[in-house]
Design an enzyme around this catalytic site. Structure first.
Site, PDB file in Angstrom:
ATOM      1  N   LYS A  79      -2.814   0.786  -6.657  1.00 30.04           N
ATOM      2  CA  LYS A  79      -1.383   1.355  -6.014  1.00 30.04           C
ATOM      3  C   LYS A  79      -0.670  -0.047  -5.822  1.00 30.04           C
ATOM      4  O   LYS A  79      -0.759  -1.195  -5.935  1.00 30.04           O
ATOM      5  CB  LYS A  79      -1.860   1.557  -4.831  1.00 30.04           C
ATOM      6  CG  LYS A  79      -0.995   2.253  -3.686  1.00 30.04           C
ATOM      7  CD  LYS A  79      -2.098   2.409  -3.029  1.00 30.04           C
ATOM      8  CE  LYS A  79      -1.623   3.642  -1.276  1.00 30.04           C
ATOM      9  NZ  LYS A  79      -1.894   3.907  -0.199  1.00 30.04           N
ATOM     10  N   SER A 154      -2.021   8.349   0.867  1.00 32.09           N
ATOM     11  CA  SER A 154      -0.082   8.033   0.365  1.00 32.09           C
ATOM     12  C   SER A 154      -0.681   7.887  -1.118  1.00 32.09           C
ATOM     13  O   SER A 154       0.213   7.000  -1.984  1.00 32.09           O
ATOM     14  CB  SER A 154       0.059   6.748   1.265  1.00 32.09           C
ATOM     15  OG  SER A 154      -0.864   6.113   1.438  1.00 32.09           O
ATOM     16  N   SER A 178      -6.186   8.199   3.269  1.00 35.22           N
ATOM     17  CA  SER A 178      -5.485   7.429   1.772  1.00 35.22           C
ATOM     18  C   SER A 178      -6.113   7.184   0.283  1.00 35.22           C
ATOM     19  O   SER A 178      -5.649   7.358  -0.085  1.00 35.22           O
ATOM     20  CB  SER A 178      -3.805   6.951   2.030  1.00 35.22           C
ATOM     21  OG  SER A 178      -2.741   7.397   3.251  1.00 35.22           O
TER      22      SER A 178
END
Lengths: 487, 102
Positions: A79, A154, A178
């Site tokens: 990420k 997210s 997330s």
């Protein structure tokens, strides 16, 4: 196909020279290239470095060297809030659009040392604030099961990439759900470790008493191979906990006979869709067939988790994001008139709407006259929530719930009502408040969209969670499903 | 229930080092008041004699000896400062600090 192999099969295949690290890496890079416009999962693709590393491992493997690290040649994506030396770390924000970190996050350095090959950095909600992927400065990642739906957030790009088999493993971060929520939306497995198990050093901070690096994979077994490579005490993280890191693969096959599973139907049923409730009951039956015993429990303060989270997490974020001032790195506005203008315009132009919302509410709850009523009170209620979980774990070994009250919603569906988006995390947020471990595993589909079940474990019970998830995945096939377009 | 007027939103924006257009302020006023409506639920909870929880684990933050452990040579300094918007003579440049702004 290479991209449908498990981590165990990839490790075996590389060492037995069934295929080379170069071939494997090239295979995934080609898939990323083929599907990049459809999915927008990646912000940066690190092709040259990945192939260089792959060739290096092939040389080591050719010499049958004993110094081959445990995960040599296993591709991975991070990420875009994990600092990666030499490759951009943008946090999907205009604020860090061109930022290249001068160091690796501890987790990145450890997995590199363990042999993982970075394919690239994945899309996300800006600064990890969001539950859909739509708060990205670079446009949203898409859900491989239906490109008009969100992949969740997210850690949107990581979930999307694993679900489409563009990478076998991706890391995300989980502050309020997330990792688990996008895992559920995308039909894959996603683990949030216990707070403190995995170092936060080098991960762009959102809410420091919640953030944890987590793992996406197609199965709990795959996660079990990766977790030891990244977990463990780090002196650079002042909240890192010193604890023994076991080989999580060794306990995957323990019997679930007598396992006590806590369920709280009262809490789920009022908010969850009928289809999800039906599939949860089917998953419960599978666990019962494996010998698990369901125990009714209550977490009385669970319905306070979202309000508590939306006081404390924004408060922490308002402090953590104060560093983005346009001075030493990141976006700076053009022709600032004075220092105040430099700070204010750099931040106002550099941050997106959701980030600004959370900074504002965080600043308010910490401000003079409101600190006691909001922030201090929220911290006290947080303790009540933690106490309720501790009481529950005196009676049960794991707690089961849906991961999210709905399946993946449509892109733009919740744009005009940001607060409604927050309710996606209603089952995941309590776990972060208490700092517990949680995993989401796929349990079926509703109208073509995946549904996830969340298992929550006591502190440092990742071995048990992975064991339970793996036993469930041995008797079901949901985790093997891949969207037709990406198969 | 607490409700923020535009003046309060402007004050919060100033504390947050953010600025908005008039329309933007009104939008944030709406959004923040919606968030506050959700958050209000915590106010009625009895937390008498309950200790605030600052971290999931009972821990004191570890300290370290007050010695320099990261040696930054010229090459590293250059690499770090490459990230900066404006550098001169190895110094981070900002606009003049001593002026008559509020």
């Amino acid at each position: 196909m290479l991209h449908n192999k498990t981590i165990a099969q990839l490790i075996h295949g590389l060492r037995s020279k069934e295929f080379s690290s170069f071939e494997l890496t090239k295979h995934y890079l080609q898939r990323i290239e083929t599907f990049k416009n459809d999915l927008n999962s990646f912000i940066t693709i690190t092709e040259a470095d990945a192939l260089t590393q792959a060739k290096r491992f092939d040389n080591l493997l050719a010499k049958n060297s004993e110094k081959i690290p445990a995960l040599a040649g296993i591709p991975i994506a991070y990420k875009d809030n994990f600092c990666t030396h030499g490759a951009k770390t943008t946090c999907s924000s205009k604020m860090l659009e061109s930022f290249v970190a001068p160091y690796d996050a501890t987790v990145v350095a450890r997995l590199k040392k363990a042999g993982c090959i970075m394919l690239g950095k994945t899309n996300m909600d800006e600064f990890a604030m969001g539950s859909s992927g739509e708060n990205s400065y670079f446009g949203p990642a898409k859900n491989p099961w239906n490109l008009s739906k969100v992949p969740g957030g997210s850690s949107s790009g990581s979930a999307s990439a694993v679900a489409a088999r563009l990478t076998p493993i991706a890391l995300g971060t989980d502050t309020g759900g997330s990792v688990r929520q996008p895992a559920a939306f995308c039909g894959i497995s996603g683990l949030k470790p216990t707070y403190g198990l995995v170092s936060r050093f080098g991960i762009a901070a959102f809410a420091s008493s919640f953030d944890q690096a987590g793992i996406f994979a197609s199965s709990a077994e795959d996660i079990a191979y990766i977790l030891p490579g990244m977990a463990g005490f780090d002196e650079k993280d002042s909240t890192s906990v010193s604890t023994v890191i076991p080989d999580y693969t060794k306990t995957l096959n323990r019997s679930l006979k007598g396992l006590k599973v806590g369920i709280s139907r009262d809490f789920w049923s009022e908010k969850c869709s009928e289809e999800i409730l039906k599939l949860i009951e089917e998953a419960i039956k599978e666990l019962q067939k494996l010998g698990a015993v369901m125990v009714d429990i209550s977490i009385p303060t669970a319905n306070l988790a979202l309000p508590v989270y939306y006081v404390i997490a924004p408060a922490e974020c308002s402090s953590n994001l104060a560093r983005y001032d346009g001075v030493r790195y990141g976006y700076r506005c053009s022709e600032p008139k004075n220092l105040a203008d430099l700070y204010i315009r750099s931040r106002s132009e550099g941050f997106g709407a959701e980030v600004k919302r959370r900074i504002m509410i965080g600043t308010y709850v910490l401000s003079a006259g409101y600190y006691d009523a909001y922030y201090l009170q929220a911290q006290k209620v947080r303790r009540l929530i933690k106490n309720d979980f501790s009481a529950a774990f005196n009676k049960v070994d794991v707690i089961l719930s849906p991961t999210s009250p709905t399946v993946a919603f449509s892109l733009h569906e919740k744009e005009l009502d940001p607060v409604s988006m927050y309710f996606s995390d209603i089952y995941t947020v309590p776990v972060n408040l208490a700092g517990l471990a949680g995993i989401s595993v796929p349990i079926g589909f509703s109208k073509g969209l995946p549904i996830g079940m969340q298992l929550v474990g006591n502190y440092f019970s990742e071995a048990l969670l992975l064991n339970v998830a793996h036993q469930y995945q041995k008797v079901t096939e949901w985790h093997t499903k891949v969207p037709a377009q990406f198969n | 229930m607490s409700s923020l007027d535009l003046q309060a939103i402007e004050k919060i924006a100033k504390l947050s080092q953010l600025s908005f257009t008039k329309e933007g302020l009104a939008n944030y006023q709406h959004d923040l008041n919606e968030m506050l409506e959700m958050i209000e639920a915590i106010k009625n909870v009895d937390t008498q004699n309950i200790e605030p929880l600052t971290s999931p684990h009972s821990m004191s933050l570890r300290t370290r000896h007050d010695v320099v452990t990261e040696i930054v040579d010229e090459a590293q300094q250059g690499a770090l400062q490459k990230l900066a918007p404006e550098i001169e003579s190895k110094l981070f440049l900002v606009t003049k600090v001593i002026d008559d702004h509020n």
